[in-house]
Design a protein around this motif. Structure first.
Motif, PDB file in Angstrom:
ATOM      1  N   PRO A   8      -0.461   0.732   1.243  1.00 31.04           N
ATOM      2  CA  PRO A   8       0.295   1.819   1.860  1.00 31.04           C
ATOM      3  C   PRO A   8      -0.622   2.863   2.487  1.00 31.04           C
ATOM      4  O   PRO A   8      -1.833   2.886   2.200  1.00 31.04           O
ATOM      5  CB  PRO A   8       1.082   2.417   0.692  1.00 31.04           C
ATOM      6  CG  PRO A   8       0.361   1.979  -0.534  1.00 31.04           C
ATOM      7  CD  PRO A   8      -0.304   0.688  -0.204  1.00 31.04           C
ATOM      8  N   ARG A  88       1.049  -5.586   9.450  1.00 34.58           N
ATOM      9  CA  ARG A  88       1.925  -4.637   8.760  1.00 34.58           C
ATOM     10  C   ARG A  88       3.365  -5.116   8.723  1.00 34.58           C
ATOM     11  O   ARG A  88       4.216  -4.419   8.190  1.00 34.58           O
ATOM     12  CB  ARG A  88       1.897  -3.304   9.506  1.00 34.58           C
ATOM     13  CG  ARG A  88       1.000  -2.245   8.871  1.00 34.58           C
ATOM     14  CD  ARG A  88       1.042  -1.011   9.767  1.00 34.58           C
ATOM     15  NE  ARG A  88       0.804   0.209   9.057  1.00 34.58           N
ATOM     16  CZ  ARG A  88      -0.363   0.840   8.993  1.00 34.58           C
ATOM     17  NH1 ARG A  88      -1.425   0.314   9.550  1.00 34.58           N
ATOM     18  NH2 ARG A  88      -0.463   1.978   8.358  1.00 34.58           N
ATOM     19  N   THR A 117       2.935   6.265  -5.673  1.00 36.50           N
ATOM     20  CA  THR A 117       3.404   7.218  -4.655  1.00 36.50           C
ATOM     21  C   THR A 117       2.833   8.621  -4.828  1.00 36.50           C
ATOM     22  O   THR A 117       2.437   9.270  -3.851  1.00 36.50           O
ATOM     23  CB  THR A 117       4.949   7.310  -4.689  1.00 36.50           C
ATOM     24  OG1 THR A 117       5.475   5.990  -4.615  1.00 36.50           O
ATOM     25  CG2 THR A 117       5.477   8.124  -3.529  1.00 36.50           C
ATOM     26  N   LEU A 172       5.713   6.308   4.430  1.00 29.09           N
ATOM     27  CA  LEU A 172       5.808   5.627   3.129  1.00 29.09           C
ATOM     28  C   LEU A 172       7.061   4.748   3.091  1.00 29.09           C
ATOM     29  O   LEU A 172       7.039   3.631   2.563  1.00 29.09           O
ATOM     30  CB  LEU A 172       5.805   6.635   1.978  1.00 29.09           C
ATOM     31  CG  LEU A 172       4.469   7.378   1.779  1.00 29.09           C
ATOM     32  CD1 LEU A 172       4.617   8.484   0.737  1.00 29.09           C
ATOM     33  CD2 LEU A 172       3.347   6.419   1.378  1.00 29.09           C
ATOM     34  N   TYR A 175       6.453   1.695   5.122  1.00 27.90           N
ATOM     35  CA  TYR A 175       5.627   0.748   4.348  1.00 27.90           C
ATOM     36  C   TYR A 175       6.511  -0.094   3.423  1.00 27.90           C
ATOM     37  O   TYR A 175       6.417  -1.325   3.417  1.00 27.90           O
ATOM     38  CB  TYR A 175       4.553   1.481   3.522  1.00 27.90           C
ATOM     39  CG  TYR A 175       3.817   0.497   2.637  1.00 27.90           C
ATOM     40  CD1 TYR A 175       2.774  -0.272   3.148  1.00 27.90           C
ATOM     41  CD2 TYR A 175       4.204   0.288   1.314  1.00 27.90           C
ATOM     42  CE1 TYR A 175       2.136  -1.224   2.361  1.00 27.90           C
ATOM     43  CE2 TYR A 175       3.574  -0.664   0.527  1.00 27.90           C
ATOM     44  CZ  TYR A 175       2.546  -1.415   1.054  1.00 27.90           C
ATOM     45  OH  TYR A 175       1.929  -2.372   0.286  1.00 27.90           O
ATOM     46  N   GLU A 176       7.363   0.571   2.654  1.00 30.53           N
ATOM     47  CA  GLU A 176       8.211  -0.150   1.702  1.00 30.53           C
ATOM     48  C   GLU A 176       9.091  -1.177   2.402  1.00 30.53           C
ATOM     49  O   GLU A 176       9.243  -2.294   1.938  1.00 30.53           O
ATOM     50  CB  GLU A 176       9.110   0.829   0.922  1.00 30.53           C
ATOM     51  CG  GLU A 176       8.387   1.606  -0.156  1.00 30.53           C
ATOM     52  CD  GLU A 176       7.625   0.697  -1.131  1.00 30.53           C
ATOM     53  OE1 GLU A 176       8.132  -0.404  -1.452  1.00 30.53           O
ATOM     54  OE2 GLU A 176       6.528   1.076  -1.555  1.00 30.53           O
ATOM     55  N   THR A 179       6.221  -3.398   5.390  1.00 27.01           N
ATOM     56  CA  THR A 179       4.897  -3.946   5.059  1.00 27.01           C
ATOM     57  C   THR A 179       4.833  -4.530   3.655  1.00 27.01           C
ATOM     58  O   THR A 179       4.183  -5.557   3.445  1.00 27.01           O
ATOM     59  CB  THR A 179       3.810  -2.859   5.239  1.00 27.01           C
ATOM     60  OG1 THR A 179       3.953  -2.278   6.529  1.00 27.01           O
ATOM     61  CG2 THR A 179       2.408  -3.440   5.112  1.00 27.01           C
ATOM     62  N   ALA A 180       5.525  -3.915   2.687  1.00 21.51           N
ATOM     63  CA  ALA A 180       5.450  -4.413   1.310  1.00 21.51           C
ATOM     64  C   ALA A 180       5.804  -5.906   1.192  1.00 21.51           C
ATOM     65  O   ALA A 180       5.205  -6.612   0.372  1.00 21.51           O
ATOM     66  CB  ALA A 180       6.321  -3.557   0.390  1.00 21.51           C
TER      67      ALA A 180
END
Ligand code: ADP
Ligand code: ADP
Ligand code: ZN
Length: 229
Positions: A8, A88, A117, A172, A175-176, A179-180
Protein backbone atom coordinates in the motif's frame (compact mmCIF):
# COMPACT_ATOMS: atom_id res chain seq x y z
CA UNK A 1 16.86 -10.61 -10.38
CA UNK A 2 13.40 -9.63 -11.62
CA UNK A 3 11.36 -8.46 -8.71
CA UNK A 4 8.09 -6.67 -7.97
CA UNK A 5 7.68 -4.74 -4.71
CA UNK A 6 4.03 -4.71 -3.76
CA UNK A 7 2.40 -2.77 -0.94
CA UNK A 8 0.00 0.00 0.00
CA UNK A 9 0.95 3.69 -0.21
CA UNK A 10 3.50 4.37 2.53
CA UNK A 11 4.57 0.74 2.96
CA UNK A 12 8.20 1.62 2.22
CA UNK A 13 8.42 0.43 -1.40
CA UNK A 14 10.43 3.42 -2.60
CA UNK A 15 12.76 3.42 0.42
CA UNK A 16 13.53 -0.26 -0.02
CA UNK A 17 13.62 -0.34 -3.82
CA UNK A 18 16.35 2.30 -3.92
CA UNK A 19 18.53 0.20 -1.60
CA UNK A 20 17.96 -3.12 -3.38
CA UNK A 21 18.51 -1.57 -6.82
CA UNK A 22 21.79 -0.03 -5.69
CA UNK A 23 23.09 -3.21 -4.07
CA UNK A 24 22.09 -5.46 -6.97
CA UNK A 25 23.02 -2.85 -9.62
CA UNK A 26 19.69 -3.11 -11.42
CA UNK A 27 17.27 -0.35 -12.48
CA UNK A 28 14.58 0.85 -10.07
CA UNK A 29 11.38 1.34 -12.06
CA UNK A 30 8.78 3.37 -10.17
CA UNK A 31 5.68 4.29 -12.16
CA UNK A 32 4.71 6.95 -9.60
CA UNK A 33 8.12 8.65 -10.03
CA UNK A 34 7.79 8.46 -13.83
CA UNK A 35 4.34 10.04 -13.71
CA UNK A 36 5.42 12.80 -11.30
CA UNK A 37 8.40 13.63 -13.52
CA UNK A 38 6.10 13.83 -16.56
CA UNK A 39 3.75 16.16 -14.66
CA UNK A 40 6.69 18.38 -13.63
CA UNK A 41 7.99 18.56 -17.18
CA UNK A 42 4.47 19.12 -18.57
CA UNK A 43 4.91 16.49 -21.26
CA UNK A 44 1.80 15.14 -23.02
CA UNK A 45 1.91 12.14 -20.67
CA UNK A 46 2.09 14.53 -17.71
CA UNK A 47 -0.93 16.50 -18.88
CA UNK A 48 -2.84 13.26 -19.36
CA UNK A 49 -2.12 11.75 -15.93
CA UNK A 50 -2.12 14.79 -13.64
CA UNK A 51 -5.82 14.62 -12.78
CA UNK A 52 -5.52 10.99 -11.67
CA UNK A 53 -2.55 11.70 -9.41
CA UNK A 54 -4.28 14.74 -7.92
CA UNK A 55 -7.39 12.70 -7.16
CA UNK A 56 -5.42 9.75 -5.74
CA UNK A 57 -6.86 7.44 -8.37
CA UNK A 58 -5.09 5.06 -10.70
CA UNK A 59 -3.93 6.12 -14.13
CA UNK A 60 -5.68 3.95 -16.77
CA UNK A 61 -4.05 0.58 -17.36
CA UNK A 62 -3.28 1.17 -21.08
CA UNK A 63 -1.26 4.28 -20.30
CA UNK A 64 0.59 2.69 -17.40
CA UNK A 65 1.34 -0.56 -19.18
CA UNK A 66 2.58 1.43 -22.18
CA UNK A 67 5.27 3.28 -20.25
CA UNK A 68 6.38 0.11 -18.42
CA UNK A 69 6.54 -1.89 -21.66
CA UNK A 70 8.83 0.74 -23.15
CA UNK A 71 11.01 0.91 -20.03
CA UNK A 72 11.45 -2.87 -19.69
CA UNK A 73 12.54 -3.16 -23.32
CA UNK A 74 15.59 -0.97 -22.64
CA UNK A 75 18.92 -2.84 -22.50
CA UNK A 76 19.65 -1.95 -18.85
CA UNK A 77 16.78 -4.26 -17.79
CA UNK A 78 18.35 -7.36 -19.30
CA UNK A 79 20.13 -8.34 -16.09
CA UNK A 80 17.10 -7.61 -13.93
CA UNK A 81 14.99 -4.83 -12.47
CA UNK A 82 12.93 -3.91 -9.46
CA UNK A 83 9.38 -2.69 -10.10
CA UNK A 84 7.99 -0.32 -7.45
CA UNK A 85 4.30 0.60 -7.67
CA UNK A 86 3.61 -1.53 -10.75
CA UNK A 87 1.54 -3.63 -11.25
CA UNK A 88 -1.35 -2.18 -9.24
CA UNK A 89 -4.30 -4.00 -10.84
CA UNK A 90 -4.87 -7.57 -11.99
CA UNK A 91 -5.05 -6.48 -15.67
CA UNK A 92 -1.66 -4.74 -15.22
CA UNK A 93 -0.21 -7.96 -13.75
CA UNK A 94 -1.53 -9.96 -16.69
CA UNK A 95 -0.14 -7.41 -19.13
CA UNK A 96 3.23 -7.56 -17.36
CA UNK A 97 3.35 -11.33 -17.82
CA UNK A 98 2.76 -10.76 -21.54
CA UNK A 99 5.38 -8.01 -21.84
CA UNK A 100 7.98 -10.15 -20.09
CA UNK A 101 7.11 -13.23 -22.16
CA UNK A 102 7.69 -11.13 -25.28
CA UNK A 103 11.16 -10.28 -23.96
CA UNK A 104 11.87 -13.91 -23.04
CA UNK A 105 11.77 -13.13 -19.30
CA UNK A 106 9.68 -13.91 -16.27
CA UNK A 107 9.41 -12.63 -12.71
CA UNK A 108 11.54 -14.29 -10.03
CA UNK A 109 9.73 -12.97 -6.97
CA UNK A 110 7.03 -10.64 -5.72
CA UNK A 111 7.70 -9.15 -2.31
CA UNK A 112 4.63 -7.83 -0.51
CA UNK A 113 5.37 -5.32 2.26
CA UNK A 114 2.80 -5.73 5.02
CA UNK A 115 2.05 -2.58 7.05
CA UNK A 116 -1.09 -1.76 9.06
CA UNK A 117 -3.33 1.22 8.29
CA UNK A 118 -2.36 3.21 11.37
CA UNK A 119 1.33 3.09 10.49
CA UNK A 120 0.59 3.92 6.84
CA UNK A 121 -1.36 7.05 7.74
CA UNK A 122 1.42 8.22 10.07
CA UNK A 123 4.10 7.56 7.47
CA UNK A 124 2.25 9.36 4.65
CA UNK A 125 1.39 12.37 6.82
CA UNK A 126 5.07 12.90 7.70
CA UNK A 127 6.63 11.92 4.39
CA UNK A 128 8.85 14.51 2.72
CA UNK A 129 10.49 13.83 -0.61
CA UNK A 130 13.53 15.37 -2.26
CA UNK A 131 12.64 17.54 -5.24
CA UNK A 132 16.06 16.74 -6.71
CA UNK A 133 16.53 12.97 -6.40
CA UNK A 134 13.20 11.70 -5.08
CA UNK A 135 14.53 10.16 -1.85
CA UNK A 136 11.86 9.75 0.86
CA UNK A 137 12.33 11.06 4.39
CA UNK A 138 9.97 11.36 7.34
CA UNK A 139 9.79 14.30 9.71
CA UNK A 140 9.86 12.01 12.78
CA UNK A 141 10.57 8.43 11.70
CA UNK A 142 13.39 9.12 9.26
CA UNK A 143 14.46 12.76 9.53
CA UNK A 144 17.20 14.19 7.31
CA UNK A 145 20.39 15.40 9.01
CA UNK A 146 19.55 18.99 8.18
CA UNK A 147 15.88 19.95 8.38
CA UNK A 148 14.23 20.34 4.98
CA UNK A 149 17.37 19.22 3.06
CA UNK A 150 18.13 15.94 1.33
CA UNK A 151 21.03 13.93 2.82
CA UNK A 152 21.87 12.52 -0.56
CA UNK A 153 21.93 15.53 -2.87
CA UNK A 154 21.20 18.60 -0.76
CA UNK A 155 17.88 19.18 -2.58
CA UNK A 156 14.87 20.79 -0.94
CA UNK A 157 12.38 18.44 0.74
CA UNK A 158 8.71 18.91 -0.09
CA UNK A 159 5.41 17.27 0.76
CA UNK A 160 3.79 15.42 -2.13
CA UNK A 161 0.44 16.98 -3.12
CA UNK A 162 -1.24 13.59 -2.84
CA UNK A 163 0.04 13.04 0.72
CA UNK A 164 -2.68 15.38 2.04
CA UNK A 165 -5.26 13.76 4.25
CA UNK A 166 -8.26 13.49 1.91
CA UNK A 167 -6.16 12.11 -0.95
CA UNK A 168 -4.43 9.67 1.39
CA UNK A 169 -7.80 8.21 2.37
CA UNK A 170 -8.76 7.78 -1.28
CA UNK A 171 -5.40 6.14 -2.13
CA UNK A 172 -5.72 3.64 0.72
CA UNK A 173 -9.25 2.76 -0.45
CA UNK A 174 -8.01 2.39 -4.04
CA UNK A 175 -5.29 0.06 -2.79
CA UNK A 176 -7.80 -2.18 -1.00
CA UNK A 177 -10.15 -2.27 -3.96
CA UNK A 178 -7.78 -2.53 -6.92
CA UNK A 179 -4.32 -3.60 -5.75
CA UNK A 180 -4.81 -5.91 -2.75
CA UNK A 181 -6.22 -8.66 -5.05
CA UNK A 182 -2.71 -8.95 -6.51
CA UNK A 183 -1.52 -10.57 -3.30
CA UNK A 184 -3.67 -13.61 -4.08
CA UNK A 185 -2.85 -13.41 -7.77
CA UNK A 186 0.88 -13.76 -7.08
CA UNK A 187 0.36 -16.29 -4.30
CA UNK A 188 -1.44 -18.51 -6.83
CA UNK A 189 1.48 -18.05 -9.22
CA UNK A 190 3.88 -19.22 -6.48
CA UNK A 191 5.85 -15.95 -6.57
CA UNK A 192 4.72 -14.23 -3.36
CA UNK A 193 6.80 -13.61 -0.27
CA UNK A 194 5.31 -11.46 2.50
CA UNK A 195 7.66 -9.29 4.52
CA UNK A 196 6.81 -7.46 7.74
CA UNK A 197 7.19 -3.82 6.68
CA UNK A 198 6.69 -2.40 10.17
CA UNK A 199 10.21 -3.31 11.23
CA UNK A 200 12.97 -0.67 11.12
CA UNK A 201 14.17 0.04 7.54
CA UNK A 202 17.41 -2.01 7.85
CA UNK A 203 15.52 -5.07 9.08
CA UNK A 204 13.07 -4.75 6.19
CA UNK A 205 15.99 -4.58 3.74
CA UNK A 206 17.48 -7.76 5.23
CA UNK A 207 14.15 -9.56 4.97
CA UNK A 208 13.77 -8.52 1.31
CA UNK A 209 17.31 -9.67 0.52
CA UNK A 210 16.48 -13.02 2.04
CA UNK A 211 13.22 -13.21 0.09
CA UNK A 212 14.93 -12.59 -3.25
CA UNK A 213 17.99 -14.58 -2.11
CA UNK A 214 19.32 -15.83 -5.44
CA UNK A 215 20.05 -12.35 -6.75
CA UNK A 216 22.60 -11.69 -4.02
CA UNK A 217 25.93 -13.35 -3.22
CA UNK A 218 25.54 -16.23 -0.74
CA UNK A 219 25.54 -15.12 2.88
CA UNK A 220 24.47 -11.54 2.27
CA UNK A 221 20.81 -12.16 3.03
CA UNK A 222 19.97 -13.09 6.59
CA UNK A 223 17.80 -11.96 9.44
CA UNK A 224 14.41 -10.32 9.36
CA UNK A 225 10.97 -11.81 9.56
CA UNK A 226 9.77 -13.47 6.44
CA UNK A 227 7.18 -16.04 5.52
CA UNK A 228 7.25 -17.94 2.27
CA UNK A 229 3.86 -18.93 0.90
P1 ADP B 1 6.01 3.92 -0.57
O1 ADP B 1 6.99 4.09 -1.70
O2 ADP B 1 5.61 2.49 -0.37
O3 ADP B 1 4.81 4.82 -0.70
P2 ADP B 1 8.07 5.26 1.09
O4 ADP B 1 9.28 4.43 0.86
O5 ADP B 1 7.99 6.57 0.42
O6 ADP B 1 6.74 4.35 0.78
O7 ADP B 1 7.89 5.44 2.67
C1 ADP B 1 6.77 6.16 3.20
C2 ADP B 1 7.23 6.98 4.42
O8 ADP B 1 7.57 6.10 5.50
C3 ADP B 1 8.47 7.83 4.17
O9 ADP B 1 8.33 9.00 4.92
C4 ADP B 1 9.62 6.96 4.71
O10 ADP B 1 10.69 7.76 5.17
C5 ADP B 1 8.95 6.23 5.86
N1 ADP B 1 9.43 4.85 6.04
C6 ADP B 1 9.82 3.97 5.06
N2 ADP B 1 10.16 2.78 5.61
C7 ADP B 1 9.98 2.89 6.95
C8 ADP B 1 10.15 1.99 8.07
N3 ADP B 1 10.57 0.74 7.88
N4 ADP B 1 9.86 2.47 9.29
C9 ADP B 1 9.43 3.73 9.46
N5 ADP B 1 9.24 4.63 8.48
C10 ADP B 1 9.51 4.22 7.22
P1 ADP C 1 3.01 5.50 -3.29
O1 ADP C 1 4.50 5.58 -3.22
O2 ADP C 1 2.37 6.35 -2.24
O3 ADP C 1 2.52 4.09 -3.30
P2 ADP C 1 3.26 6.11 -6.10
O4 ADP C 1 4.31 7.13 -6.17
O5 ADP C 1 3.64 4.71 -6.44
O6 ADP C 1 2.56 6.17 -4.66
O7 ADP C 1 2.03 6.52 -7.06
C1 ADP C 1 1.50 7.82 -7.04
C2 ADP C 1 0.32 7.91 -8.00
O8 ADP C 1 0.75 7.60 -9.33
C3 ADP C 1 -0.82 6.93 -7.73
O9 ADP C 1 -1.74 7.41 -6.77
C4 ADP C 1 -1.46 6.82 -9.12
O10 ADP C 1 -2.24 7.96 -9.43
C5 ADP C 1 -0.24 6.85 -10.02
N1 ADP C 1 0.30 5.49 -10.28
C6 ADP C 1 1.53 5.03 -9.89
N2 ADP C 1 1.70 3.76 -10.29
C7 ADP C 1 0.55 3.40 -10.94
C8 ADP C 1 0.09 2.21 -11.58
N3 ADP C 1 0.86 1.09 -11.61
N4 ADP C 1 -1.14 2.22 -12.12
C9 ADP C 1 -1.92 3.32 -12.11
N5 ADP C 1 -1.56 4.46 -11.52
C10 ADP C 1 -0.32 4.52 -10.93
ZN1 ZN D 1 18.00 14.41 -2.95
Amino acid sequence: MRVVLLGPPGAGKGTQAVRIAQEADIPHIATGDMFRQAVREETSLGLEVKRYLDAGRLVPDEVTVGIVRERLARPDCREGFILDGFPRTVPQAEALDGVLAGLGMKLDRVVSLVVGTEALVRRLAGRRVCGGCGTSFHVELNPPQEEGRCDRCGGVLVQRDDDREETVRERLAVYERQTAPLVDYYRRHGLLVEVDGEQPPDAVTRAIRQAVGNGFPAGSGSGGIESRQ
